[in-house]
Design a protein around this motif. Structure first.
Motif, short mmCIF file in Angstrom:
data_model
loop_
_atom_site.label_atom_id
_atom_site.label_comp_id
_atom_site.label_asym_id
_atom_site.label_seq_id
_atom_site.Cartn_x
_atom_site.Cartn_y
_atom_site.Cartn_z
N SER A 152 0.84 -1.21 0.00
CA SER A 152 0.00 0.00 0.00
C SER A 152 0.87 1.25 0.00
O SER A 152 1.85 1.32 0.73
CB SER A 152 -0.89 0.01 1.24
OG SER A 152 -1.41 1.31 1.42
N ALA A 153 0.49 2.21 -0.84
CA ALA A 153 1.20 3.50 -0.85
C ALA A 153 0.39 4.57 -0.13
O ALA A 153 0.59 5.76 -0.34
CB ALA A 153 1.51 3.91 -2.28
N ASP A 154 -0.50 4.14 0.78
CA ASP A 154 -1.26 5.11 1.59
C ASP A 154 -0.28 5.96 2.40
O ASP A 154 0.72 5.45 2.91
CB ASP A 154 -2.18 4.38 2.58
CG ASP A 154 -3.40 3.82 1.88
OD1 ASP A 154 -3.54 4.06 0.66
OD2 ASP A 154 -4.18 3.12 2.55
N GLY A 155 -0.61 7.23 2.56
CA GLY A 155 0.22 8.10 3.41
C GLY A 155 1.46 8.60 2.71
O GLY A 155 2.36 9.14 3.36
N ILE A 156 1.55 8.41 1.38
CA ILE A 156 2.72 8.88 0.63
C ILE A 156 2.26 9.88 -0.41
O ILE A 156 1.45 9.55 -1.28
CB ILE A 156 3.45 7.70 -0.02
CG1 ILE A 156 3.94 6.78 1.09
CG2 ILE A 156 4.60 8.17 -0.91
CD1 ILE A 156 4.74 5.63 0.66
#
Ligand SMILES: Nc1ncnc2c1ncn2[C@@H]1O[C@H](COP(=O)(O)OP(=O)(O)OP(=O)(O)O)[C@@H](O)[C@H]1O
Ligand SMILES: Nc1nc2c(c(=O)[nH]1)N=C(CO)CN2
Length: 163
Positions: A152-156
Motif C-alpha cells: 500500500s502506498a497510503d500516506g505517501i
C-alpha cells in the motif's frame, strides 16, 4: 564505475533544503555523477509512528567508490547535516538518513552493510520514489514496480518541485 541507488530520508529541520545540499555533497565527496533524482515525497512515519512525517527521495549515482568507502562517506555527510547517532532511537526522528539500496548487483550480508538494503521491500516510502527513477531495475529478483504492486502506498504524497 558502479551504479548505486541511494534512499534519502529525514523529518527534522528543513529536510528538502538538506536533501539539495546533501546530494551536492554526495556527488562531490564520492566523485559521483548524478544519474537521476526522484521527486520529494511526504510520507507517514514507518516503524515508530510517534513522530513527525518524513520527507523521502531516491537518487541514482555512478561512483568509483567501493561499497564500504561509499557507506563511510555517506555517514560523514549525515553527520555534517546534523545527524547525531549517539542520541537517537531506532527508526526515530533524524535530520538525514542515507541508505544504500543497491550497488550494481552486489550482494553482501554483514551487519554494517547489507546489500541490497534488507528492508527495501517493506518500505513504500522508498519504493515509491525508487519507482520513479528505476521502475524496472531488478533488485534481489524483483523490480520496484513489481514490489509496489503488493504494497500500500497510503500516506505517501508527492510534493511539488521546488522552484
Ligand atoms: N544498505 C545499507 N545502507 C545503509 N546502512 C546500512 C546498510 N546495511 C547495513 N547498514 C548499517 O545499518 C546501520 C544503521 O543504519 P541507520 O542508522 O540508517 O538505520 P535506521 O535508519 O535506524 O534503520 P534501517 O537500517 O532499518 O534503515 C548503519 O550503521 C549501517 O552500518
Ligand atoms: N516514512 C518514513 N518512516 C521512517 C523513515 C523514513 O525515511 N520515512 N526512516 C526511519 C528511520 O529509520 C523510520 N521511519
Amino acid at each position: 564505475m558502479a551504479s548505486v541507488l541511494i534512499a534519502l530520508g529525514g523529518n527534522v529541520g528543513d529536510v528538502r533544503a538538506t536533501f539539495t545540499k546533501a546530494i551536492a555533497n554526495i556527488c562531490g565527496m564520492t566523485q559521483a555523477a548524478l544519474v537521476a533524482r526522484s521527486s520529494d515525497y511526504m510520507t507517514a512515519p514507518w516503524g515508530d509512528e510517534q513522530q513527525e512525517p518524513f520527507i523521502n527521495a531516491c537518487i541514482e549515482i555512478e561512483t568509483p567508490l567501493d561499497p564500504h568507502a561509499l557507506l563511510f562517506t555517506l555517514h560523514k555527510i549525515e553527520k555534517k547535516f546534523g545527524r547525531d547517532r549517539a542520541n537517537e532511537r531506532r527508526w526515530g526522528p533524524r535530520t538525514l538518513d542515507l541508505d544504500i539500496i543497491a550497488y550494481d548487483d552486489v550482494r553482501l550480508d554483514k551487519p554494517e552493510l547489507t546489500l541490497p538494503h534488507p528492508r527495501l521491500f517493506e518500505r513504500a516510502f522508498v519504493l515509491v520514489p525508487l519507482g520513479e527513477i528505476a521502475p524496472d531495475r531488478p533488485i534481489a529478483g524483483q523490480t520496484p514496480r513489481q514490489a509496489l504492486a503488493s504494497l500500500s502506498a497510503d500516506g505517501i504524497e508527492r510534493l511539488p518541485d521546488l522552484q
